[in-house]
Scaffold this motif. Structure first.
Motif, PDB file in Angstrom:
ATOM      1  N   ILE A 451       0.878  -1.173   0.000  1.00 13.15           N
ATOM      2  CA  ILE A 451       0.000   0.000   0.000  1.00 13.15           C
ATOM      3  C   ILE A 451       0.911   1.217   0.000  1.00 13.15           C
ATOM      4  N   GLY A 452       0.317   2.369  -0.022  1.00 13.39           N
ATOM      5  CA  GLY A 452       1.143   3.568  -0.171  1.00 13.39           C
ATOM      6  C   GLY A 452       2.144   3.750   0.959  1.00 13.39           C
ATOM      7  N   SER A 453       1.781   3.412   2.198  1.00 12.28           N
ATOM      8  CA  SER A 453       2.644   3.695   3.346  1.00 12.28           C
ATOM      9  C   SER A 453       3.596   2.564   3.734  1.00 12.28           C
ATOM     10  N   VAL A 454       3.383   1.395   3.195  1.00 12.23           N
ATOM     11  CA  VAL A 454       4.210   0.258   3.613  1.00 12.23           C
ATOM     12  C   VAL A 454       4.381  -0.702   2.448  1.00 12.23           C
ATOM     13  N   LEU A 455       5.515  -1.374   2.440  1.00 12.40           N
ATOM     14  CA  LEU A 455       5.809  -2.414   1.469  1.00 12.40           C
ATOM     15  C   LEU A 455       6.439  -3.587   2.222  1.00 12.40           C
ATOM     16  N   GLY A 456       5.973  -4.789   1.901  1.00 13.25           N
ATOM     17  CA  GLY A 456       6.505  -5.935   2.631  1.00 13.25           C
ATOM     18  C   GLY A 456       6.452  -7.215   1.842  1.00 13.25           C
ATOM     19  N   ASP A 457       7.225  -8.209   2.353  1.00 18.08           N
ATOM     20  CA  ASP A 457       7.237  -9.539   1.747  1.00 18.08           C
ATOM     21  C   ASP A 457       7.662 -10.527   2.838  1.00 18.08           C
ATOM     22  N   VAL A 458       6.941 -11.629   2.935  1.00 19.86           N
ATOM     23  CA  VAL A 458       7.248 -12.662   3.936  1.00 19.86           C
ATOM     24  C   VAL A 458       7.281 -14.002   3.226  1.00 19.86           C
ATOM     25  N   GLY A 459       8.243 -14.876   3.610  1.00 20.60           N
ATOM     26  CA  GLY A 459       8.298 -16.162   2.935  1.00 20.60           C
ATOM     27  C   GLY A 459       9.315 -17.115   3.551  1.00 20.60           C
ATOM     28  N   ILE A 460       9.333 -18.333   3.015  1.00 27.67           N
ATOM     29  CA  ILE A 460      10.268 -19.389   3.405  1.00 27.67           C
ATOM     30  C   ILE A 460      11.093 -19.738   2.175  1.00 27.67           C
ATOM     31  N   VAL A 461      12.416 -19.710   2.310  1.00 30.02           N
ATOM     32  CA  VAL A 461      13.345 -19.909   1.197  1.00 30.02           C
ATOM     33  C   VAL A 461      14.005 -21.267   1.331  1.00 30.02           C
ATOM     34  N   ASP A 462      14.033 -22.020   0.222  1.00 28.93           N
ATOM     35  CA  ASP A 462      14.766 -23.284   0.127  1.00 28.93           C
ATOM     36  C   ASP A 462      15.948 -23.083  -0.817  1.00 28.93           C
ATOM     37  N   MET A 463      17.152 -23.235  -0.281  1.00 29.32           N
ATOM     38  CA  MET A 463      18.358 -23.034  -1.075  1.00 29.32           C
ATOM     39  C   MET A 463      18.749 -24.326  -1.794  1.00 29.32           C
ATOM     40  N   PRO A 464      19.518 -24.222  -2.885  1.00 30.56           N
ATOM     41  CA  PRO A 464      19.988 -25.439  -3.571  1.00 30.56           C
ATOM     42  C   PRO A 464      20.868 -26.317  -2.691  1.00 30.56           C
ATOM     43  N   THR A 465      21.488 -25.734  -1.678  1.00 28.27           N
ATOM     44  CA  THR A 465      22.338 -26.520  -0.770  1.00 28.27           C
ATOM     45  C   THR A 465      21.531 -27.348   0.218  1.00 28.27           C
ATOM     46  N   GLY A 466      20.214 -27.154   0.264  1.00 32.77           N
ATOM     47  CA  GLY A 466      19.370 -27.869   1.219  1.00 32.77           C
ATOM     48  C   GLY A 466      19.007 -27.062   2.439  1.00 32.77           C
ATOM     49  N   LYS A 467      19.628 -25.913   2.628  1.00 34.11           N
ATOM     50  CA  LYS A 467      19.309 -25.055   3.775  1.00 34.11           C
ATOM     51  C   LYS A 467      17.979 -24.382   3.548  1.00 34.11           C
ATOM     52  N   ARG A 468      17.249 -24.182   4.656  1.00 31.47           N
ATOM     53  CA  ARG A 468      15.955 -23.508   4.609  1.00 31.47           C
ATOM     54  C   ARG A 468      15.940 -22.417   5.672  1.00 31.47           C
ATOM     55  N   TYR A 469      15.471 -21.254   5.277  1.00 35.06           N
ATOM     56  CA  TYR A 469      15.353 -20.163   6.242  1.00 35.06           C
ATOM     57  C   TYR A 469      14.106 -19.367   5.918  1.00 35.06           C
ATOM     58  N   LEU A 470      13.577 -18.683   6.924  1.00 37.47           N
ATOM     59  CA  LEU A 470      12.421 -17.811   6.714  1.00 37.47           C
ATOM     60  C   LEU A 470      12.871 -16.361   6.845  1.00 37.47           C
ATOM     61  N   ILE A 471      12.229 -15.512   6.080  1.00 37.46           N
ATOM     62  CA  ILE A 471      12.592 -14.102   6.046  1.00 37.46           C
ATOM     63  C   ILE A 471      11.325 -13.262   6.005  1.00 37.46           C
ATOM     64  N   VAL A 472      11.280 -12.219   6.827  1.00 40.94           N
ATOM     65  CA  VAL A 472      10.156 -11.280   6.890  1.00 40.94           C
ATOM     66  C   VAL A 472      10.736  -9.871   6.765  1.00 40.94           C
ATOM     67  N   THR A 473      10.255  -9.115   5.794  1.00 41.57           N
ATOM     68  CA  THR A 473      10.710  -7.730   5.599  1.00 41.57           C
ATOM     69  C   THR A 473       9.477  -6.836   5.477  1.00 41.57           C
ATOM     70  N   VAL A 495      21.117 -11.676   2.853  1.00 46.34           N
ATOM     71  CA  VAL A 495      20.838 -12.860   3.673  1.00 46.34           C
ATOM     72  C   VAL A 495      21.166 -14.134   2.902  1.00 46.34           C
ATOM     73  N   TYR A 496      20.782 -14.180   1.629  1.00 43.45           N
ATOM     74  CA  TYR A 496      21.046 -15.390   0.836  1.00 43.45           C
ATOM     75  C   TYR A 496      22.545 -15.625   0.682  1.00 43.45           C
ATOM     76  N   ASP A 497      23.283 -14.585   0.374  1.00 45.48           N
ATOM     77  CA  ASP A 497      24.738 -14.738   0.204  1.00 45.48           C
ATOM     78  C   ASP A 497      25.401 -15.207   1.490  1.00 45.48           C
ATOM     79  N   TYR A 498      24.911 -14.703   2.600  1.00 46.44           N
ATOM     80  CA  TYR A 498      25.529 -15.126   3.864  1.00 46.44           C
ATOM     81  C   TYR A 498      25.284 -16.612   4.117  1.00 46.44           C
ATOM     82  N   PHE A 499      24.050 -17.073   3.935  1.00 49.77           N
ATOM     83  CA  PHE A 499      23.771 -18.494   4.168  1.00 49.77           C
ATOM     84  C   PHE A 499      24.365 -19.400   3.093  1.00 49.77           C
ATOM     85  N   ASN A 500      24.721 -18.834   1.955  1.00 50.91           N
ATOM     86  CA  ASN A 500      25.304 -19.631   0.885  1.00 50.91           C
ATOM     87  C   ASN A 500      26.788 -19.899   1.099  1.00 50.91           C
ATOM     88  N   LYS A 501      27.378 -19.272   2.091  1.00 57.33           N
ATOM     89  CA  LYS A 501      28.791 -19.518   2.388  1.00 57.33           C
ATOM     90  C   LYS A 501      28.950 -20.921   2.977  1.00 57.33           C
TER      91      LYS A 501
END
Length: 532
Positions: A451-473, A495-501
């Motif tokens: 909406i005009g005053s806020v922008l957001g996205d929430v989800g669960i990410v599955d990486m090719p390495t098998g790691k899974r993390y959730l992110i809320v922005t 966040v993705y680059d950090y967990f991909n290390k």
């Protein structure tokens, strides 16, 4: 007047008998041990002490019949230890009273004048054999005297054997104490060894397979009752957070500092290790279309409970039609859709009309808000139907993270409904925010809000390495400021680059878990070596 000689002898004889009876009575009180010696022999030992001689200064005499004159007994001098004849042996015609016992000692009653005296029976003369009755009497007297005076012999035996007995007892006590202490030492050693091995094994398991516990819990829930709905379960218990990711938080701080006009709320959780990132996650934001995620969870809870069927027809009424995103608003009122189709449109194309239809089917706004409260969502609430352009519907990053974690664990939904929900969220059309920061091969189940005053996205990410993390922005912004979307993309990429290390997981979770456990196990093993 002259006294005849016969009467004088008779008087002397009576006096002699009285004196003899008196002497017997005195002797019976002595209770001295009997000695077997010929009658008339002096048995007073020369070595006897003067004190013993002073005890009985009167020398008693035993009598026996005179061979020349039987009526006059012959006196034989004896000392106080002599065995004296009984009256029955001296005077056979004398009738003795019956025996009785006082305090375990046999006595007989004798009449002296008008007095009735009691004293033990006199001894039988040694020169004459005893009849069976007298022998039995003597045996009983000896037995009673032995029983009545046990305390005189016991101290002597105890005094003669007290030292060896006491020494043996002390040895047995020391031996039992030593054996008891040895058993306890062995038990303590085994306990210390077991704790040390358990700590090491637990550490190794947590490092090698940190997701085994969560997968086992999910499989148990699926096998136990796959159709049971966890409706009204609470998520009041917080996320299993281990340690905050300090390096990642420093990078986020740098990104936020470059956009001072934006106010982000970020929460990231590594579902494998529990490492997390928290940036203003408790700040309350307008929910926008992210409010549709908890609405979808409530919908599938009712499906699990049997209150809603996926093929159930839902009718679109005029009051449910909403402007904004979605294409159902352009359909004629009265159009029917299946419940699963309506729920899918609510997420994939963020249809506001579909959202209002699902809220109505769940019982209205108040019923849905009560469901949120029962889950433990403290900042998430619906105050107006969609579209909520004023931003009255609220949430925060921590509420959304808690909700996504419980959904991923299968604690609010059955595994079947959880998989359907995640599949719907993976088909979200708007992929301009979190998906833009992911690498090739990564998948995300998410829902945007705009909406005009806020922008957001929430989800669960599955990486090719098998790691899974959730992110809320969630980002508060000036009206329709485009820099908010750029900030969300940059946060997702960081966040993705950090967990991909390759070293990300050991540095965040393995070391905090394993290092203390290894230190404890090392301390226990060292303590065991000290005891050994």
């Amino acid at each position: 007047m002259a006294v005849s000689r016969g009467s004088k002898h008779q008087t002397d004889r009576i006096e002699s008998e009285q004196r003899q009876t008196y002497r017997y009575r005195r002797l019976s009180r002595q209770r001295r041990p009997r000695q077997t010696l010929p009658l008339g022999e002096d048995i007073n030992p020369p070595s006897s002490s003067p004190s013993q001689r002073r005890q009985h200064p009167i020398q008693l005499r035993a009598v026996q019949p005179n061979s020349q004159n039987p009526s006059r007994p012959k006196a034989i001098p004896l000392n106080r230890y002599a065995q004296y004849p009984s009256e029955s042996s001296i005077y056979p015609n004398l009738k003795l009273p019956k025996l009785r016992a006082i305090n375990g000692i046999p006595i007989r009653e004798t009449s002296l004048g008008n007095r009735r005296m009691s004293h033990p029976p006199a001894a039988t003369p040694l020169s004459q054999p005893l009849n069976p009755r007298q022998e039995n009497s003597l045996r009983r007297q000896k037995r009673r005297s032995t029983v009545s005076t046990p305390s005189e012999a016991k101290p002597k035996r105890q005094s003669s054997r007290s030292q060896p007995a006491q020494t043996g007892k002390s040895r047995r006590t020391r031996h039992s104490q030593k054996r008891f202490s040895g058993i306890w030492i062995q038990i303590i050693r085994l306990l210390i060894l077991g704790v040390g091995i358990g700590a090491i094994a637990g550490t190794l398991l947590s490092v090698l397979d940190p997701t085994s516990k969560m997968s086992m819990r999910s499989s148990e829930a699926a096998e136990g009752n796959p159709q049971e709905s966890p409706t009204n379960q609470s998520i009041a218990s917080t996320l299993p957070l281990r340690q905050e990711i300090t390096p990642l938080k420093a990078q986020v701080q740098t990104l936020v500092a470059k956009n001072p006009k934006l106010q982000p709320g970020v929460f990231v959780v590594d579902l494998d290790t529990g490492a997390y990132l928290d940036w203003e996650s408790n700040s309350i934001f307008p929910a926008a279309s992210t409010i549709k995620v908890p609405i979808l969870v409530a919908f599938f809870q009712d499906v699990d409970a049997g209150k809603i069927r996926l093929d159930e027809p839902l009718t679109m009424t005029p009051e449910m039609i909403a402007k904004g995103s979605g294409d159902m608003q352009y359909q004629k009122p009265g159009t029917q859709y299946s419940a699963l189709e309506v729920a899918t449109k609510m997420i994939t194309i963020s249809d506001n009309t579909a959202t209002n239809m699902i809220i109505h089917r769940l019982g209205g706004i108040q019923a849905v808000n009560q469901r949120f409260i029962s889950w433990g969502l403290t900042a998430t609430a619906i105050n107006n139907p969609l579209p909520d352009l004023e931003g009255t519907n609220t949430t925060n990053a921590r509420d959304m993270a808690n909700l996504l974690y419980k959904v991923n664990q299968g604690e609010l939904l059955t595994l079947r409904s959880r998989d359907r929900l995640l599949d719907i969220m993976q088909r979200t059309v708007n992929n301009s925010l979190i998906p833009q920061g992911l690498g090739k091969g990564a998948m995300v189940a998410h829902k945007t809000g705009d909406i005009g005053s806020v922008l957001g996205d929430v989800g669960i990410v599955d990486m090719p390495t098998g790691k899974r993390y959730l992110i809320v922005t969630l980002v508060k912004r000036p009206h329709n400021d485009a820099s908010a979307s750029e900030l969300i993309r940059n946060l997702s990429r960081t966040v993705y680059d950090y967990f991909n290390k390759p070293t990300a997981t050991p540095s965040l979770n393995s070391m905090p878990i394993s290092t203390p456990a290894m230190m404890v196990s090392g301390l226990l093993i060292g303590l065991q070596g000290t005891i050994l």
